[in-house]
Design an enzyme around this catalytic site. Structure first.
Site, PDB file in Angstrom:
ATOM      1  N   ASP A  98      34.025  31.071  56.666  1.00 43.44           N
ATOM      2  CA  ASP A  98      34.226  31.659  55.348  1.00 43.44           C
ATOM      3  C   ASP A  98      33.721  30.654  54.314  1.00 43.44           C
ATOM      4  OD1 ASP A  98      35.352  33.213  53.221  1.00 43.44           O
ATOM      5  OD2 ASP A  98      36.924  33.883  54.589  1.00 43.44           O
ATOM      6  N   ASP A 199      32.481  34.319  50.219  1.00 43.27           N
ATOM      7  CA  ASP A 199      33.564  34.706  49.333  1.00 43.27           C
ATOM      8  C   ASP A 199      33.034  34.958  47.920  1.00 43.27           C
ATOM      9  OD1 ASP A 199      36.612  34.661  49.085  1.00 43.27           O
ATOM     10  OD2 ASP A 199      36.065  33.294  47.474  1.00 43.27           O
ATOM     11  N   GLU A 256      31.195  39.105  50.360  1.00 43.38           N
ATOM     12  CA  GLU A 256      32.312  39.860  49.788  1.00 43.38           C
ATOM     13  C   GLU A 256      31.850  40.362  48.428  1.00 43.38           C
ATOM     14  OE1 GLU A 256      36.967  39.297  48.455  1.00 43.38           O
ATOM     15  OE2 GLU A 256      35.457  37.852  47.892  1.00 43.38           O
ATOM     16  N   HIS A 325      42.760  40.273  54.804  1.00 43.30           N
ATOM     17  CA  HIS A 325      43.921  39.481  54.378  1.00 43.30           C
ATOM     18  C   HIS A 325      44.267  39.669  52.902  1.00 43.30           C
ATOM     19  CE1 HIS A 325      40.364  37.429  53.171  1.00 43.30           C
ATOM     20  NE2 HIS A 325      41.063  36.612  52.422  1.00 43.30           N
ATOM     21  N   ASP A 326      43.473  40.428  52.176  1.00 40.39           N
ATOM     22  CA  ASP A 326      43.755  40.663  50.758  1.00 40.39           C
ATOM     23  C   ASP A 326      44.404  42.016  50.512  1.00 40.39           C
ATOM     24  OD1 ASP A 326      42.670  38.228  49.956  1.00 40.39           O
ATOM     25  OD2 ASP A 326      40.647  39.070  49.815  1.00 40.39           O
TER      26      ASP A 326
HETATM   27  C1  NOJ Z   1      38.551  36.531  48.060  1.00 48.09           C
HETATM   28  C2  NOJ Z   1      39.379  36.084  49.216  1.00 48.09           C
HETATM   29  O1  NOJ Z   1      39.284  37.038  50.233  1.00 48.09           O
HETATM   30  C3  NOJ Z   1      40.769  35.925  48.675  1.00 48.09           C
HETATM   31  O2  NOJ Z   1      41.719  35.740  49.689  1.00 48.09           O
HETATM   32  C4  NOJ Z   1      40.763  34.768  47.715  1.00 48.09           C
HETATM   33  O3  NOJ Z   1      42.033  34.669  47.115  1.00 48.09           O
HETATM   34  C5  NOJ Z   1      39.710  34.951  46.626  1.00 48.09           C
HETATM   35  N1  NOJ Z   1      38.457  35.461  47.117  1.00 48.09           N
HETATM   36  C6  NOJ Z   1      39.432  33.640  45.935  1.00 48.09           C
HETATM   37  O4  NOJ Z   1      38.685  32.804  46.781  1.00 48.09           O
END
Ligand code: NOJ
Ligand code: CA
Length: 553
Positions: A98, A199, A256, A325-326
């Site tokens: 990541d 990310d 992402e 995970h978000d």
């Molecule tokens: C996206 C990530 O998936 C998330 O978990 C994170 O808090 C934010 N970007 C900041 O890096």
């Protein structure tokens, strides 16, 4: 040479903090992950996307990196990482890291230097601005709530942070930053990692002049469009990074991509563009994660996912996913955890997994995990949750209502420890887990589900096997059928190598469905979540959350 191996891959996302603890400190770690590789191999996944395991003060569970070329001591050592890479490769599996490029931790030496004085050579590695009228430089909101600017007393300026205040944004306009990042990426590539999930890649460019945002608060995760998300020029940064690092290696990249529409997707992943291989789009989960409790709008889901399938049909490739995970667990929103747990988890699985693209599974999704139970506001561990709780309190909401709201939407829902068995702490740790295990673990765990033929886990395993052995399911064309059906998501996958029809009733009510061209008598059921229908009548009605994957010749 680029072989595109990732088109045949099935990706499994590991959240290391919650996967497996090897030393009893309650925190998952790399040696723990190593102990579980046999499980992942048995499941059939071929790529591990490992969420950040770099050195970090852990303000945002590792998305705040203080050293990109070192391992967070809680997770182990670089030797453990090397061993992980070796063990995966020995099994014919791959490792994707990541890559957090938009920001660092405030404890990164670059930021420590940058904030040390206005004329430090690294000052311009981050985004510093004077205030305006005694307040921050503009009205931008952090994605994690509150102003996106933090005041630095020592040097009398504000720095920008799109996420927590301990995650200062790097200044990608500065060529020195870009050079340093590319060097770091090459260092990992030379170590042998097989790719990256990038990310917040759409946030790396900020609007020149830092104008006020028309919608400063925006939607959660869709803020200030055009100010710090998908700003024209952001692709130039991606281009340069690709050219100077990963485009030279046979690896996979997935960005992402908050804010990227299907219409823009080819710019990001079109083959001739040479940028990224895939993006994780955000459109479909806006249907559920931020909405009040509403039933799934099956037609809207079909419209969105089909739009993405068609947008990348000629050039580019989709990343297929429901969870990460978000997000809270999808089953708690779109499934029925009371009456049709197995059926709804497997119907959702079949629905997204067999589209054209590379499927991603988030740890625990393959078990049919649901949201956890929070009994108090002290149960949360996520910084973003703290910020939201603080704001809701400030707005006068009482704690019971806040708890109800957070129970539905908190990211900690999907971050609970992986349940391995029905022993203490679900076999995750011998100590006290950093976040409580989901109380459903006595039934929903790896060991129990492995033994049970009719389990979500064994369904995922069969799905992966099917996707892996039938090339048409990886590469064939996608065609939506029964577009207006209000309950059923059905689509065809077609190529010279065969033809499959995937039919999923995404509701708890029976649904009639037939396809003129493929009468049920002539199809072969390859995978389903109910006993095979016995006669014409049974074939014509899909039971609650029934999914059928049929070969239609
Ligand atoms: C996206 C990530 O998936 C998330 O978990 C994170 O808090 C934010 N970007 C900041 O890096
Ligand atoms: Ca540990």
């Amino acid at each position: 040479m680029k072989t595109g191996w990732w088109r045949n891959a099935v990706v499994y996302q590991v959240y290391p903090r919650s996967f497996m603890d090897s030393n009893g400190d309650g925190i998952g770690d790399l040696p723990g992950l190593l102990q579980r590789l046999d499980y992942l191999q048995w499941l059939g996944v071929t790529v591990i996307w490992l969420c950040p395991m770099f050195r970090s003060p852990n303000d945002d569970n590792g998305y705040d990196i203080s050293d990109y070329q070192d391992i967070h001591p809680e997770f182990g050592t670089m030797a453990d990482l090397d061993r992980l890479l070796e063990e995966l490769h020995r099994r014919g599996m791959r490792l994707v890291l990541d890559l957090v490029l938009n920001h660092t931790s405030d404890e990164h030496p670059w930021f420590i230097e940058s904030r040390s004085s206005r004329d430090n050579p690294r000052r311009n590695w981050y985004v510093w601005r004077d205030g305006r009228n005694g307040g921050p430089p503009n009205n931008w909101e952090s994605i994690f709530k509150g102003s996106a600017w933090a005041w630095d007393e020592a040097t009398g300026q504000y720095y920008l942070h799109l996420f927590t205040r301990r995650q200062p944004d790097l200044n990608w306009e500065n060529p020195e930053v870009r050079t340093a990042m590319a060097a770091m990426v090459r260092w990992w590539l030379d170590k042998g990692v097989d790719g990256f999930r990038i990310d917040a890649v759409t946030h790396m460019k900020k609007a020149p002049g830092f104008p006020d945002a028309p919608n400063p608060q925006g939607l959660e995760f869709a803020p200030a469009y055009g100010c710090h998300m998908c700003v024209p020029g952001v692709l130039d940064f991606v281009d340069e990074l690709a050219r100077t690092s990963f485009a030279r290696y046979d690896v996979m990249t997935v960005g992402e991509a908050n804010g990227v529409s299907a219409a823009q997707a080819v710019e990001w992943v079109g083959e001739d563009r040479g940028r990224l291989d895939m993006i994780l789009q955000f459109e479909h989960w806006h249907l559920w994660s931020n909405q009040p409790r509403v039933a799934l709008d099956v037609r809207a889901l079909k419209t969105i996912l089909t739009r993405w399938q068609l947008a990348l049909a000629e050039s580019g490739w989709n990343a297929l996913y429901l969870e990460n995970h978000d997000l809270p667990r999808v089953l708690s929103r779109w499934g029925d955890t009371v009456r049709y747990r197995y059926e709804s988890a497997t119907a959702l699985a079949a629905m997204y997994f067999l589209m054209r693209g590379t499927p991603f599974i988030y740890q625990g999704q393959e078990l049919g995990m649901a949201n956890t139970v929070f009994t108090s506001l002290d149960d949360f561990r996520d910084r973003f949750a703290y910020n939201r709780i603080e704001r809701m309190r400030a707005a006068g909401m009482d704690d019971a209502d806040i708890l109800a709201e957070m129970s539905l939407t908190a990211r900690d829902n999907s971050r609970t420890p992986m349940p391995w068995n029905n022993g203490p702490n679900a076999g995750f740790t011998t100590g006290i887990p950093w976040l409580a295990v989901n109380p459903e673990y006595p039934a929903i765990n790896v060991a129990t589900e492995r033994e049970e033929p009719r389990s979500v886990l064994n369904f995922y395993r069969a799905l992966i096997a099917l996707r892996t052995t039938e090339p048409v399911l990886a590469h064939g064309r996608y065609r939506l059928v029964a577009k207006r059906h209000p309950q059923v998501y059905a689509y065809l996958r077609e190529s010279e190598e065969g033809r499959f029809l995937v039919v999923c009733n995404l509701t708890a009510e029976p649904a009639t469905f037939s396809h003129r061209a493929f009468p049920w008598q002539r199809v072969k059921l390859r995978l389903g979540n109910y006993p095979t229908p016995r006669d014409e009548g049974e074939w014509g009605v899909l039971r609650a959350f029934e999914a059928r994957v049929v070969e239609v010749g």
